[in-house]
Design an enzyme around this catalytic site. Structure first.
Site, PDB file in Angstrom:
ATOM      1  N   ARG A  36      -8.913  11.555 -18.805  1.00 39.01           N
ATOM      2  CA  ARG A  36      -9.076  12.755 -19.627  1.00 39.01           C
ATOM      3  C   ARG A  36     -10.359  13.539 -19.427  1.00 39.01           C
ATOM      4  NH1 ARG A  36      -6.099   9.103 -21.815  1.00 39.01           N
ATOM      5  NH2 ARG A  36      -4.045   9.712 -22.579  1.00 39.01           N
ATOM      6  N   GLN A 103      -7.877  -1.921 -20.971  1.00 38.26           N
ATOM      7  CA  GLN A 103      -6.784  -1.005 -20.631  1.00 38.26           C
ATOM      8  C   GLN A 103      -6.833  -0.716 -19.137  1.00 38.26           C
ATOM      9  OE1 GLN A 103      -6.379   2.302 -23.855  1.00 38.26           O
ATOM     10  NE2 GLN A 103      -8.524   1.792 -23.715  1.00 38.26           N
ATOM     11  N   HIS A 123      -2.637  -3.139 -19.772  1.00 33.29           N
ATOM     12  CA  HIS A 123      -1.835  -2.182 -19.000  1.00 33.29           C
ATOM     13  C   HIS A 123      -1.558  -2.668 -17.586  1.00 33.29           C
ATOM     14  CE1 HIS A 123      -3.224   1.231 -21.936  1.00 33.29           C
ATOM     15  NE2 HIS A 123      -2.404   0.363 -22.483  1.00 33.29           N
ATOM     16  N   CYS A 131       8.528  -6.206  -8.134  1.00 38.85           N
ATOM     17  CA  CYS A 131       9.893  -5.705  -8.099  1.00 38.85           C
ATOM     18  C   CYS A 131      10.389  -5.597  -9.544  1.00 38.85           C
ATOM     19  CB  CYS A 131      10.784  -6.652  -7.304  1.00 38.85           C
ATOM     20  SG  CYS A 131      12.535  -6.212  -7.473  1.00 38.85           S
ATOM     21  N   ASN A 222     -19.314   5.194 -26.033  1.00 36.83           N
ATOM     22  CA  ASN A 222     -18.481   6.118 -25.252  1.00 36.83           C
ATOM     23  C   ASN A 222     -19.252   7.417 -25.048  1.00 36.83           C
ATOM     24  OD1 ASN A 222     -15.792   6.326 -24.061  1.00 36.83           O
ATOM     25  ND2 ASN A 222     -15.496   8.054 -25.436  1.00 36.83           N
TER      26      ASN A 222
END
Ligand code: NAD
Length: 259
Positions: A36, A103, A123, A131, A222
Site C-alpha cells: 500500500r 503476514q 499468509h 499443486c 509503523n
C-alpha cells in the site's frame, strides 16, 4: 522517540509472553515493496488479478498471475534480513519471544535465524509452489526455470493440477492450524508488538485487538498511522530497522549484555 523505545524495551524485559506481529513494512528496508505504500505493489498491479477465484477460473488469469508473481519473486529471492528481522531473531535467542505471527511470505524471519517453531506464517510462503489438487510441493526456483523456458501457467507433473506459489491469495482460505494457533497465542500473551503492518487485511489485523482485549499491552511500530493507533498503549511512527535496533540496544543494556 528515544523515551518510547526505552519504554518498549522495559516492557519486553518484563514480559512473560511476547508476541510480535509483522507485515510487509518489516521487509521494505530489505528491498521488497509492500502493497500500500507509494510505489508499492498496488501502484503497479490491479488487486483483482490476485483474487483466487480468478486464478481458478481462467487460464488467462493464471498466466497474468504468474507474470506478476515472477516479477515479485526476484526481489524476494535476493533479499537479506534487515536490522529489524535480526533484532527479532536476537529476541528469540534471549528467550524473550513466544512467537512471531507474520503476514509476510518472504521467508526473511528464517533467513534472520528465527526457528520454524516460533514463526506462524498466516499468509503462507513464496519460497515453495504447491499443486492446488494433490498438494505436491515444488521448490520455487524449479518452477521459475520452467517459466523462463516458456511455460506460462505451470501444472503439476503428477496430476496435472494447477500450480500456485504457496501463498494465500485474496479469497483463498487461511491455513487453519496456523490461524488457530495465532489467535491462541494472541489471546494468551501479555505483550503484543505490531511491526510494519497497515492493519487493514483481515482476519490477521484482528489479532492485536484480541491481544488487547485479553489484557496484553499493545505496541504499534509503523511508518504510517494505523486504524488501531488509538487503541494501542504505545505507538512509534518510524522505520522498523533503526527502531528495533535501538530497542534491542536498550534491552541489552538492561540485561547487562555487551555487544
Ligand atoms: P501493507 O502494505 O498493507 O502495509 C505496510 C505498512 O508498513 C504500511 O502501513 C507502511 O506505512 C508500513 N511501512 C512501510 N515501510 C516501513 C518501514 N521501513 N518501517 C516501518 N513501517 C513501514 O502490508 P501488510 O499490513 O503486511 O498487509 C498486506 C499484505 O501484504 C499481507 O497479506 C502480506 O502477505 C502481503 N505482502 C507481503 C510482502 C512480504 O512478504 N514482504 C510484501 C508485500 C505484500
Amino acid at each position: 522517540m528515544e523515551d518510547k523505545s526505552k519504554q518498549v524495551a522495559q516492557w519486553i524485559v518484563n514480559a512473560k509472553k511476547m508476541v510480535i506481529f509483522t507485515g510487509a513494512g518489516l521487509s521494505t528496508e530489505s528491498g521488497i515493496p509492500d502493497f500500500r505504500s507509494p510505489g508499492g505493489v498496488w501502484d503497479k498491479y490491479n488487486p483483482e488479478d490476485f483474487y483466487f477465484q480468478n486464478f481458478i477460473a481462467s487460464e488467462a488469469s493464471r498466466e497474468k498471475y504468474w507474470q506478476m508473481a515472477t516479477e515479485m519473486w526476484e526481489p524476494i529471492k535476493k533479499a537479506q534480513p534487515n536490522s529489524a528481522h535480526l533484532a527479532i531473531s536476537e529476541l528469540e535467542k534471549l528467550g524473550k519471544l513466544d512467537c512471531v505471527i507474520t503476514q509476510n511470505i518472504d521467508g526473511l524471519h528464517f533467513k534472520a535465524g528465527n526457528s520454524e517453531a516460533r514463526v506462524l506464517q498466516l499468509h503462507g510462503t513464496a519460497i515453495f509452489v504447491s499443486c492446488l489438487s494433490c498438494k505436491k510441493r515444488y521448490d520455487r526456483d524449479e518452477i521459475q526455470e520452467r517459466i523462463k523456458k516458456g511455460q506460462k501457467a505451470p501444472r503439476c507433473d503428477d496430476c496435472g493440477g494447477l500450480l500456485k506459489p504457496a501463498t494465500i491469495s485474496f479469497g483463498q482460505s487461511m491455513p487453519e492450524e496456523e490461524t488457530q494457533e495465532a489467535y491462541h497465542r494472541s489471546s494468551t500473551c501479555d505483550l503484543f508488538i505490531v511491526i510494519g503492518s497497515s492493519l487493514v487485511v483481515q482476519p490477521a489485523a484482528s489479532m492485536p485487538l484480541v491481544a488487547k482485549r485479553n489484557g496484553a499491552k499493545l505496541v504499534i511500530i509503523n511508518r504510517d498511522a494505523t486504524p488501531y493507533d488509538d487503541t494501542a498503549d504505545l505507538v512509534i511512527h518510524g522505520q522498523a530497522g533503526p527502531t528495533m535496533a535501538g530497542i534491542l540496544e536498550h534491552i541489552k543494556q538492561r540485561l547487562g549484555i555487551g555487544n
